[in-house]
Design a protein around this motif. Structure first.
Motif, PDB file in Angstrom:
ATOM      1  N   LYS A 109       8.656 -26.391  62.750  1.00 17.90           N
ATOM      2  CA  LYS A 109       8.142 -25.235  62.013  1.00 17.90           C
ATOM      3  C   LYS A 109       9.186 -24.637  61.101  1.00 17.90           C
ATOM      4  N   SER A 110      10.434 -25.046  61.236  1.00 16.18           N
ATOM      5  CA  SER A 110      11.512 -24.454  60.429  1.00 16.18           C
ATOM      6  C   SER A 110      12.338 -25.543  59.773  1.00 16.18           C
ATOM      7  N   LYS A 111      11.647 -26.578  59.260  1.00 16.88           N
ATOM      8  CA  LYS A 111      12.372 -27.632  58.554  1.00 16.88           C
ATOM      9  C   LYS A 111      13.045 -27.065  57.323  1.00 16.88           C
ATOM     10  N   GLU A 112      12.398 -26.034  56.751  1.00 19.58           N
ATOM     11  CA  GLU A 112      12.992 -25.346  55.615  1.00 19.58           C
ATOM     12  C   GLU A 112      13.255 -23.898  56.031  1.00 19.58           C
ATOM     13  N   LEU A 113      14.027 -23.219  55.207  1.00 22.25           N
ATOM     14  CA  LEU A 113      14.268 -21.805  55.464  1.00 22.25           C
ATOM     15  C   LEU A 113      12.959 -21.035  55.328  1.00 22.25           C
ATOM     16  N   PHE A 135      14.337 -18.155  43.086  1.00 23.55           N
ATOM     17  CA  PHE A 135      15.318 -17.922  44.145  1.00 23.55           C
ATOM     18  C   PHE A 135      15.001 -18.746  45.392  1.00 23.55           C
ATOM     19  N   GLN A 136      13.717 -18.885  45.730  1.00 25.66           N
ATOM     20  CA  GLN A 136      13.355 -19.682  46.912  1.00 25.66           C
ATOM     21  C   GLN A 136      13.773 -21.138  46.732  1.00 25.66           C
ATOM     22  N   ARG A 137      13.581 -21.660  45.526  1.00 24.56           N
ATOM     23  CA  ARG A 137      13.990 -23.049  45.253  1.00 24.56           C
ATOM     24  C   ARG A 137      15.511 -23.182  45.354  1.00 24.56           C
ATOM     25  N   GLN A 138      16.230 -22.213  44.808  1.00 26.13           N
ATOM     26  CA  GLN A 138      17.698 -22.265  44.858  1.00 26.13           C
ATOM     27  C   GLN A 138      18.215 -22.105  46.287  1.00 26.13           C
ATOM     28  N   ILE A 139      17.545 -21.277  47.089  1.00 22.72           N
ATOM     29  CA  ILE A 139      17.949 -21.108  48.483  1.00 22.72           C
ATOM     30  C   ILE A 139      17.732 -22.400  49.254  1.00 22.72           C
ATOM     31  N   ARG A 140      16.583 -23.059  49.040  1.00 23.28           N
ATOM     32  CA  ARG A 140      16.313 -24.329  49.724  1.00 23.28           C
ATOM     33  C   ARG A 140      17.348 -25.390  49.369  1.00 23.28           C
ATOM     34  N   GLN A 141      17.861 -25.321  48.145  1.00 24.32           N
ATOM     35  CA  GLN A 141      18.868 -26.292  47.704  1.00 24.32           C
ATOM     36  C   GLN A 141      20.274 -25.922  48.162  1.00 24.32           C
ATOM     37  N   GLY A 142      20.405 -24.802  48.838  1.00 23.66           N
ATOM     38  CA  GLY A 142      21.714 -24.375  49.335  1.00 23.66           C
ATOM     39  C   GLY A 142      22.517 -23.559  48.348  1.00 23.66           C
ATOM     40  N   GLY A 143      21.880 -23.137  47.255  1.00 23.09           N
ATOM     41  CA  GLY A 143      22.541 -22.292  46.255  1.00 23.09           C
ATOM     42  C   GLY A 143      23.196 -23.114  45.159  1.00 23.09           C
ATOM     43  N   PRO A 144      23.838 -22.438  44.211  1.00 21.78           N
ATOM     44  CA  PRO A 144      23.922 -20.973  44.129  1.00 21.78           C
ATOM     45  C   PRO A 144      22.642 -20.349  43.602  1.00 21.78           C
TER      46      PRO A 144
END
Length: 610
Positions: free
Chosen positions: A232-236, A443-452
């Motif tokens: 259920k938490s494969k992604e953030l 921002f959600q896409r960038q967070i999933r990619q680990g930033g920045p």
């Protein structure tokens, strides 16, 4: 080493049993009389210890299951003592086996605790992060157990709102109430708070994150281990748009909305877009007779039609999907006439600031001339109400997109003075969270990619609203419209984009990079883009503000161009578009859009507030 330790503890516990039973430190005579028991016990002890694999239990992960194995070994060896005493008729006191079992269990457990403490103190590094866990439930307990395996992180305490937990020791850590957050953090030198309450809903989580963020401490929201196991938490975590508003949702659900649309035919231009599709979904709940979906993109039209068809059929609403461009006057008039449209919700527009800045001719064609075509066709075809979706970027704009939307407003304000049938009005939005191109999906896409996470300037602020709020405001505008109105939603105070980014990271279950947390997600300042300004405004003139029947919806009666000036603007703009004259487009904007100025890309100066 552990085998040798456990074996030696067998002898020590057996001797200790005699000491405790007979009350002397040297019960040599009685102990010597039990030599057959001692010999057999020491021979069988390694078998029991190895059989239950005690030496293979890692010290740092020793838990209740490990303790249970030690207890089983103690019971087996205690039985060996009892049976051997009976077989050899030694006649030892019956309490010796029980005392021996308890003594061996205590020595084995205590010895492991001492060894673990010594190894931890010898192998620990100088830089240790002290953390607190918010949530003393199952997820918090699992987290504290996991953190104990790391020498770099030390769990200090729990915080929990459950009053029955107050003061308890859970997993070896004391539980404090939320009211003591600031005091305990300062007293214990806590550097980070880990939120471990996976059952918390998005709204409550947002409130908690807001409160904890005020403490100026690193914050991280974590999923439960069960969620991780079951995928259920494969992604953030996905952050709900309404949790980022920094205010309560505005209740725009009033009975008059349904009455305005019930039994009528409404057309939504740009029906496949973020706002257009939400408008269509909310229109269905108003039970109109027919909804006309007008969209240039075939795929977007297919998607919204497929999504709405089952609901519309269930509610006995006719759904019509029509391909076409708002710049095609013949097609627009044909659809309005054929479908007998009574209300037009005009959501079709180019809205991405940098894109329109580099394509000013097409921006003017679609946003200004397209609006003119649909608005004039609406009057010609007897449409009752026409609502334009505008933007706060139309107020003293610094970019072509905002300027073209202001020109579209001027077109409608002019038509409103001459229309004998159609009531024209406009709705100004702030940034719509969750719409295509907004900061939320970026921002959600960038967070999933680990930033920045990229933010153009640390001081950039925006007004924010959710997609449902935006769509509901449009529907309400038709209820309150008198002609030439500009409607605005009271969205509270503007928010810093960098604060939205930080909040999204924390609520997604990640952490923001800082000097003490270099493994977190970086928030990177990239510099203002062409046409972007630091501060958005909702009104050209504050004195023009008028109330409406809804406390959170305001009406602005602003200055407008004369009929002659509007005709000149449209004539010059049409010529510029026909000749693909970029310079002429900008000339018209600079001449006819009040307060237009080029953005200061250094971000050092605020736009004038007038």
């Amino acid at each position: 080493m552990l085998l040798s330790f456990d074996w030696s503890m067998v002898f020590a516990a057996f001797y200790l049993a005699f000491v405790l039973r007979y009350g002397t430190a040297f019960p040599i005579e009685r102990f010597a009389a039990s030599w057959p028991v001692t010999v057999l016990l020491m021979c069988l002890a390694p078998v029991a210890i190895i059989g239950l694999r005690l030496p293979w239990i890692k010290l740092s992960s020793f838990d209740m299951r490990g303790a249970l194995r030690v207890a089983v070994v103690a019971m087996i060896l205690s039985s060996v003592v009892s049976l051997t005493s009976l077989v050899f008729d030694i006649g030892s006191v019956r309490s010796i086996p029980a005392i021996f079992a308890a003594g061996y269990f205590a020595l084995a457990i205590f010895g492991r605790m001492v060894a673990l403490q010594l190894l931890t103190s010898l192998g620990g590094s100088g830089s240790v992060t002290r953390v607190a866990i918010f949530g003393a439930g199952a997820a918090g307990i699992q987290l504290s157990s996991a953190l104990r395996q790391s020498p770099e992180v030390v769990p200090v305490c729990f915080f929990d709102d459950n009053p029955s937990y107050k003061g308890l020791l859970i997993a070896g850590l004391r539980v404090h109430p939320r009211a003591e957050l600031e005091r305990i953090i300062n007293a214990e030198g806590i550097k980070r708070i880990l939120v471990a309450i996976p059952s918390l809903d998005q709204t409550d989580l947002a409130d908690l994150v807001t409160e904890l963020s005020r403490l100026d401490i690193d914050l991280q929201v974590l999923p439960s281990y069960v969620d991780l196991i079951y995928g259920k938490s494969k992604e953030l975590k996905t952050v709900a748009p309404n949790t980022l508003l920094g205010r309560d949702n505005v209740d725009l659900d009033i009975p008059e909305i349904a009455k305005t649309y019930a039994g009528r035919t409404a057309m939504v231009t740009g029906a496949g877009g973020s706002i257009g599709s939400e408008l269509c979904k909310q229109l269905v709940e108003c039970r109109p007779q027919k909804i006309v979906l007008f969209e240039q993109s075939e795929f977007a039209l297919y998607e919204i039609e497929a999504a709405l068809r089952p609901i519309a059929t269930e509610k006995n609403i006719e759904l019509v999907a029509r391909l076409g461009s708002v710049c095609n006057a013949v097609r627009v008039e044909d659809v309005l006439t054929t479908e007998k449209v009574e209300v037009v919700l005009h959501a079709a527009a180019y809205k991405h600031v940098p894109m329109v800045e580099d394509n000013e001719v097409e921006g003017a064609r679609n946003n200004v001339l397209g609006t003119q075509i649909v608005a004039e066709a609406a009057n010609k075809c007897g449409v009752d109400r026409f609502i334009l979706i505008s933007t706060d970027k139309a107020v003293r704009p610094t970019n072509v997109m905002g300027a073209t939307k202001r020109l579209a407003e001027l077109v409608l304000q002019d038509l409103a003075t001459r229309s004998t049938h159609t009531r024209y009005s406009m709705v100004r939005f702030g940034n719509v969270l969750g719409s295509s191109g907004s900061v939320l999906p970026l921002f959600q896409r960038q967070i999933r990619q680990g930033g920045p996470i990229t933010v153009t300037h640390p001081d950039v602020t925006r007004f924010f609203m959710t997609i449902p709020e935006a769509a509901r405001l449009v529907l309400l505008a038709a209820v309150f419209a008198k002609g030439g109105d500009v409607f605005i939603l009271d969205m509270g105070k503007p928010m810093k984009i960098v604060d939205v980014a930080r909040r999204m990271v924390e609520m997604s279950g990640a952490s923001v990079q800082s000097p003490d947390n270099m493994g977190g997600i970086e928030i990177k300042i990239t510099g203002l883009r062409p046409g972007e300004k630091l501060y958005e405004e909702l009104l050209i003139d504050d004195d023009s503000l008028l109330p409406t029947p809804h406390a959170k919806i305001l009406r602005a009666d602003e200055a407008r161009l004369s009929q002659i000036e509007t005709a000149r603007m449209l004539r010059d703009l049409a010529s510029a578009v026909q000749n693909s004259d970029k310079a002429m487009v900008r000339t018209v904007i600079e001449r006819d859009v009040q307060g237009y100025h080029r953005a200061d890309l250094t971000g050092t100066a605020k736009p004038q507030l007038g």
